[in-house]
Design an enzyme around this catalytic site. Structure first.
Site, PDB file in Angstrom:
ATOM      1  N   LYS A  58       0.876  -1.148  -0.133  1.00  0.00           N
ATOM      2  CA  LYS A  58       0.056  -0.246  -0.069  1.00  0.00           C
ATOM      3  C   LYS A  58       0.883   1.333   0.150  1.00  0.00           C
ATOM      4  O   LYS A  58       1.850   1.108   0.249  1.00  0.00           O
ATOM      5  CB  LYS A  58      -1.008   0.083   1.454  1.00  0.00           C
ATOM      6  CG  LYS A  58      -1.995  -1.331   1.322  1.00  0.00           C
ATOM      7  CD  LYS A  58      -2.905  -1.183   2.549  1.00  0.00           C
ATOM      8  CE  LYS A  58      -3.612  -2.403   2.650  1.00  0.00           C
ATOM      9  NZ  LYS A  58      -4.430  -2.360   3.863  1.00  0.00           N
ATOM     10  N   TYR A  99     -12.220  -2.787  -2.684  1.00  0.00           N
ATOM     11  CA  TYR A  99     -12.846  -2.670  -1.161  1.00  0.00           C
ATOM     12  C   TYR A  99     -14.181  -2.680  -1.121  1.00  0.00           C
ATOM     13  O   TYR A  99     -14.758  -2.570  -0.085  1.00  0.00           O
ATOM     14  CB  TYR A  99     -12.244  -1.696  -0.621  1.00  0.00           C
ATOM     15  CG  TYR A  99     -10.520  -1.931  -0.215  1.00  0.00           C
ATOM     16  CD1 TYR A  99     -10.272  -3.040   0.632  1.00  0.00           C
ATOM     17  CD2 TYR A  99      -9.596  -0.890  -0.567  1.00  0.00           C
ATOM     18  CE1 TYR A  99      -8.842  -3.123   1.096  1.00  0.00           C
ATOM     19  CE2 TYR A  99      -8.155  -1.236  -0.015  1.00  0.00           C
ATOM     20  CZ  TYR A  99      -7.955  -2.325   0.783  1.00  0.00           C
ATOM     21  OH  TYR A  99      -6.903  -2.377   0.992  1.00  0.00           O
ATOM     22  N   PHE A 106     -14.965   3.151   7.833  1.00  0.00           N
ATOM     23  CA  PHE A 106     -13.551   3.408   7.432  1.00  0.00           C
ATOM     24  C   PHE A 106     -13.312   3.309   5.978  1.00  0.00           C
ATOM     25  O   PHE A 106     -12.422   3.524   5.330  1.00  0.00           O
ATOM     26  CB  PHE A 106     -12.567   2.361   8.002  1.00  0.00           C
ATOM     27  CG  PHE A 106     -12.873   0.962   7.962  1.00  0.00           C
ATOM     28  CD1 PHE A 106     -12.582   0.373   6.617  1.00  0.00           C
ATOM     29  CD2 PHE A 106     -13.635   0.013   8.565  1.00  0.00           C
ATOM     30  CE1 PHE A 106     -12.532  -1.080   6.246  1.00  0.00           C
ATOM     31  CE2 PHE A 106     -13.952  -1.201   8.500  1.00  0.00           C
ATOM     32  CZ  PHE A 106     -13.317  -1.634   7.097  1.00  0.00           C
ATOM     33  N   ARG A 152      -1.464 -14.713   3.370  1.00  0.00           N
ATOM     34  CA  ARG A 152      -2.221 -13.936   4.530  1.00  0.00           C
ATOM     35  C   ARG A 152      -1.216 -14.415   5.842  1.00  0.00           C
ATOM     36  O   ARG A 152      -1.294 -13.401   6.909  1.00  0.00           O
ATOM     37  CB  ARG A 152      -3.462 -14.790   4.911  1.00  0.00           C
ATOM     38  CG  ARG A 152      -4.441 -14.513   3.616  1.00  0.00           C
ATOM     39  CD  ARG A 152      -4.872 -13.070   3.562  1.00  0.00           C
ATOM     40  NE  ARG A 152      -5.980 -12.946   4.685  1.00  0.00           N
ATOM     41  CZ  ARG A 152      -6.544 -11.718   4.706  1.00  0.00           C
ATOM     42  NH1 ARG A 152      -6.829 -10.699   3.856  1.00  0.00           N
ATOM     43  NH2 ARG A 152      -7.482 -11.548   5.996  1.00  0.00           N
ATOM     44  N   THR A 188      -4.658  -8.392  10.410  1.00  0.00           N
ATOM     45  CA  THR A 188      -5.130  -7.177   9.952  1.00  0.00           C
ATOM     46  C   THR A 188      -4.955  -6.051  10.727  1.00  0.00           C
ATOM     47  O   THR A 188      -4.115  -4.876  10.421  1.00  0.00           O
ATOM     48  CB  THR A 188      -6.801  -7.000   9.799  1.00  0.00           C
ATOM     49  OG1 THR A 188      -7.149  -8.278   8.867  1.00  0.00           O
ATOM     50  CG2 THR A 188      -7.121  -5.544   9.048  1.00  0.00           C
ATOM     51  N   ARG A 218       2.926  -7.220   9.082  1.00  0.00           N
ATOM     52  CA  ARG A 218       2.482  -6.232   9.921  1.00  0.00           C
ATOM     53  C   ARG A 218       2.982  -6.439  11.496  1.00  0.00           C
ATOM     54  O   ARG A 218       2.905  -5.300  12.075  1.00  0.00           O
ATOM     55  CB  ARG A 218       0.913  -6.463   9.979  1.00  0.00           C
ATOM     56  CG  ARG A 218       0.296  -5.969   8.666  1.00  0.00           C
ATOM     57  CD  ARG A 218      -1.140  -6.806   8.341  1.00  0.00           C
ATOM     58  NE  ARG A 218      -1.988  -6.334   7.178  1.00  0.00           N
ATOM     59  CZ  ARG A 218      -2.922  -6.662   6.686  1.00  0.00           C
ATOM     60  NH1 ARG A 218      -3.361  -7.840   7.212  1.00  0.00           N
ATOM     61  NH2 ARG A 218      -3.326  -6.324   5.504  1.00  0.00           N
ATOM     62  N   ASN A 262      -1.398  -0.350   7.557  1.00  0.00           N
ATOM     63  CA  ASN A 262      -0.821  -1.937   7.872  1.00  0.00           C
ATOM     64  C   ASN A 262       0.024  -2.635   6.487  1.00  0.00           C
ATOM     65  O   ASN A 262       0.154  -3.621   6.532  1.00  0.00           O
ATOM     66  CB  ASN A 262      -1.727  -2.845   8.212  1.00  0.00           C
ATOM     67  CG  ASN A 262      -2.850  -3.001   7.392  1.00  0.00           C
ATOM     68  OD1 ASN A 262      -3.044  -2.421   6.234  1.00  0.00           O
ATOM     69  ND2 ASN A 262      -4.166  -4.037   7.694  1.00  0.00           N
ATOM     70  N   HIS A 288      -1.673  -5.712   1.604  1.00  0.00           N
ATOM     71  CA  HIS A 288      -2.719  -6.443   1.225  1.00  0.00           C
ATOM     72  C   HIS A 288      -2.454  -7.987   0.582  1.00  0.00           C
ATOM     73  O   HIS A 288      -1.714  -7.886  -0.265  1.00  0.00           O
ATOM     74  CB  HIS A 288      -3.580  -5.652   0.472  1.00  0.00           C
ATOM     75  CG  HIS A 288      -4.709  -6.382  -0.276  1.00  0.00           C
ATOM     76  ND1 HIS A 288      -6.004  -6.494   0.320  1.00  0.00           N
ATOM     77  CD2 HIS A 288      -4.885  -7.152  -1.301  1.00  0.00           C
ATOM     78  CE1 HIS A 288      -7.091  -7.175  -0.262  1.00  0.00           C
ATOM     79  NE2 HIS A 288      -6.096  -7.614  -1.433  1.00  0.00           N
ATOM     80  N   GLU A 334      -9.694  -9.858  -7.764  1.00  0.00           N
ATOM     81  CA  GLU A 334      -8.591  -8.726  -7.541  1.00  0.00           C
ATOM     82  C   GLU A 334      -7.422  -8.934  -8.603  1.00  0.00           C
ATOM     83  O   GLU A 334      -7.210  -7.878  -9.421  1.00  0.00           O
ATOM     84  CB  GLU A 334      -8.056  -8.724  -6.136  1.00  0.00           C
ATOM     85  CG  GLU A 334      -8.985  -8.629  -5.084  1.00  0.00           C
ATOM     86  CD  GLU A 334      -8.599  -8.891  -3.641  1.00  0.00           C
ATOM     87  OE1 GLU A 334      -7.427  -9.196  -3.465  1.00  0.00           O
ATOM     88  OE2 GLU A 334      -9.658  -8.866  -2.762  1.00  0.00           O
TER      89      GLU A 334
END
Ligand code: IDP
Ligand code: MG
Length: 154
Positions: free
Chosen positions: A14, A54, A62, A90, A96, A107, A117, A120, A131
């Protein structure tokens, strides 16, 4: 065996990860794990793409800040390939919320705030497919043997 379990997942560094100069760190962790980079690109995500990406969160408070943040600067998009790549990515990213992310995860080691964080990764085969198709043309994704493939898989 190898072919049956082979998966592709969508991974993003990100904008906070780019600004904090963590692209190399994150890509390095993915490569060292043994996962393969099938596609990689830096760009500023459009608002339309971010909203689509998203969309499961569109009703959450958020959502607006998340879309603004993820489109606020360049991010690095990747297609990552390997056996069980979705679950493995993951696990590499960690929980998260950085408060819950274990040391040893991206993270857990590098972040302190849920809204910053840095990474993704798709959470299931259906979202991975969606995606990847959202962010990449099929022609941008490379299938290729890597020199260490036979040392990574039995
Ligand atoms: P994930 O990135 O681990 O899949 P999701 O629940 O899908 O987590 O949420 C997407 C992103 O939205 C998170 O990575 C985080 O940046 C942000 N986010 C999720 N929940 C919150 C929240 O309660 N406050 C602020 N940001 C959040
Ligand atoms: Mg998610």
């Amino acid at each position: 065996m190898l072919v049956n379990l082979m998966e592709r997942t969508y991974v993003m560094v990100k904008p906070d990860g780019v600004q904090r100069c963590l692209v190399g760190e994150i890509v390095s962790r993915i490569e060292k794990k043994g996962l393969k980079i099938a596609a990689l690109r830096m760009n500023v995500m459009t608002e339309a793409a971010a909203k689509e990406h998203y969309k499961e969160h569109s009703e959450r408070p958020f959502f607006g800040p998340l879309v603004s943040f993820v489109t606020s600067g360049p991010s690095v998009s990747m297609v990552i390939e390997g056996n069980n790549a979705i679950k493995i990515m993951r696990a590499i990213n960690g929980a998260t919320n950085p408060v819950d992310a274990l040391p040893g995860t991206i993270r857990g080691d590098l972040t302190v705030d849920m809204g910053r964080n840095v990474v993704h990764a798709s959470d299931a085969p259906e979202s991975a497919e969606r995606e990847i198709a959202l962010h990449f043309e099929e022609s941008e994704i490379s299938g290729y043997p890597r020199a260490d493939d036979e040392w990574l898989y039995e």
